[in-house]
Design a protein around this motif. Structure first.
Motif, PDB file in Angstrom:
ATOM      1  N   SER A 171       6.918 -78.655 -20.138  1.00 30.17           N
ATOM      2  CA  SER A 171       5.500 -78.875 -19.806  1.00 30.17           C
ATOM      3  C   SER A 171       4.839 -79.872 -20.700  1.00 30.17           C
ATOM      4  N   ARG A 211      -4.850 -71.908 -23.792  1.00 30.49           N
ATOM      5  CA  ARG A 211      -4.864 -72.150 -25.289  1.00 30.49           C
ATOM      6  C   ARG A 211      -5.327 -71.173 -26.100  1.00 30.49           C
ATOM      7  N   LYS A 224      -5.106 -84.453 -25.228  1.00 32.98           N
ATOM      8  CA  LYS A 224      -3.600 -84.568 -24.837  1.00 32.98           C
ATOM      9  C   LYS A 224      -3.597 -85.844 -23.962  1.00 32.98           C
ATOM     10  N   LYS A 255       0.222 -79.583 -11.660  1.00 36.97           N
ATOM     11  CA  LYS A 255      -0.732 -78.737 -12.530  1.00 36.97           C
ATOM     12  C   LYS A 255      -2.012 -79.599 -12.874  1.00 36.97           C
ATOM     13  N   SER A 281      -5.021 -71.476 -16.191  1.00 39.16           N
ATOM     14  CA  SER A 281      -5.879 -70.209 -16.670  1.00 39.16           C
ATOM     15  C   SER A 281      -7.240 -70.585 -16.313  1.00 39.16           C
ATOM     16  N   TYR A 320      -1.612 -66.278 -12.535  1.00 36.81           N
ATOM     17  CA  TYR A 320      -1.851 -65.099 -13.407  1.00 36.81           C
ATOM     18  C   TYR A 320      -2.210 -63.826 -12.539  1.00 36.81           C
TER      19      TYR A 320
END
Ligand code: PBG
Length: 331
Positions: A171, A211, A224, A255, A281, A320
């Protein structure tokens, strides 16, 4: 051919439940779901993630129980992410290579509990192990260096493979990592270990709660954007996918999920390979918050989002909400 009213009434096939079910173009089953799980240290620990209501970090024994739960629900695969203890994090992320780290212990515990009846997908990237929360190694200017990072990632991948991982999922978004991981897996005799590359992974604002969950959020210095992609780009995503497939990926991931359905479609149309989406998330947290605020029915909102991934061409979705969705689907 021109189809026109009233010869054609598109509402005809929608007029009854039996007919709607007969004309349904896509289906979602528990087998389409991959359940991401957060691992924490200790024994008998369930540590709720505040920014992900309903999601917890589990100690290794709890992860084994979640894996059994997944099997009972018909979920074929789990994805593991460690919340490494602070004292084991370092600038170089060396804990990623420890054969007895949290990730490897969790893999072995799941294997002991479930045998080979469940898939174990493991994350390859250094962010859960670094003090700075970046996915790779930094130079003096704070830039994430590519090739030295890749050298670490290969060892991390082999460490996970030797612990019993089924799917290696890088990832990190470094260039060329799939190629060397594939070579190392082949040389190590791991011919049947899959690589699901996070091929088109964007520098996204939807990753915040993740995170928190792995404990990298407060540590993260900067962003990032020098390795994750610009959300404005699509052609570049196709190039990423092409490279990762050429380097030996068995499947590719897009993603985040919902805001990137166009890419799932384009990747599927162009490459005709298994494509997965990560409903990340922030998507989970927004859905829960929206439902709690009365925007709509949580389960109905969830199922509508999940079928959208299938309609766009996904083979499966990391979510999730996987156990929630599986329970709904199982009735
Ligand atoms: C990091 C990684 C991230 C996610 C999966 N692996 C976060 C990041 O890139 O900062 C995000 C998943 C989510 O938000 O659910 N290698």
């Amino acid at each position: 051919m021109t189809r026109s009213y009233p010869n054609t009434r598109l509402r005809r096939t929608r007029a009854s439940a039996w007919s709607r079910s007969m004309h349904r173009e896509t289906v979602l089953t528990p087998a389409d779901l991959i359940w991401p799980l957060f691992v924490t240290d200790g024994q008998g620990v369930e540590d709720p993630v505040a920014s992900l209501p309903g999601v917890s970090r589990w100690s290794v024994d709890g992860i084994a129980s979640r894996a059994k739960e997944a099997m009972e629900l018909g979920i074929p695969c789990i994805a593991l992410f460690p919340n490494t203890q602070p004292e084991l994090r370092s600038t170089g992320g060396d804990e990623a290579l420890n054969p007895d780290n949290l990730m490897c212990r969790a893999i072995r515990a799941v294997r002991d509990a479930c045998g080979s009846d469940i898939g174990i997908l493991t994350d390859v990237a250094l962010d859960p192990y670094t003090t700075h929360g970046q996915d790779g190694l930094l130079d003096d200017a704070g830039y994430v260096v590519n090739d030295d990072t890749v050298a670490m990632l290969v060892d991390q991948a082999i460490n996970q493979a030797e612990a019993g991982a089924d799917i290696i999922a890088p990832s990190d978004m470094m260039d060329g990592r799939v190629k060397v991981i594939r070579m190392a897996l082949e040389m190590g005799g791991h011919h049947n270990i899959q690589i699901m590359s996070y091929a088109a992974k964007y520098a996204s604002a939807f990753y915040g709660p993740f995170r928190d969950a792995v404990g990298s959020g407060d540590r993260l210095v900067g962003d990032k954007k020098t390795y994750q992609m610009d959300p404005a780009n699509a052609m570049e995503a196709l190039a990423e996918v092409e490279m990762d497939l050429a380097e030996g990926a068995d499947s590719v991931m897009v993603k985040p999920g919902l805001a990137y359905l166009d890419l799932i479609w384009r990747v599927k149309q162009r490459f005709e390979v298994p494509v997965f989406a990560y409903q990340v998330s922030g998507e989970y947290a927004l859905l829960e918050a929206g439902a709690a605020a009365g925007v709509g029915d949580r389960d109905a909102l969830l199922m509508e989002k999940l079928i959208a991934f299938k309609r766009a061409g996904c083979s499966g979705v990391l979510s999730y909400h996987a156990p929630v969705a599986a329970r709904i689907l199982n009735g």
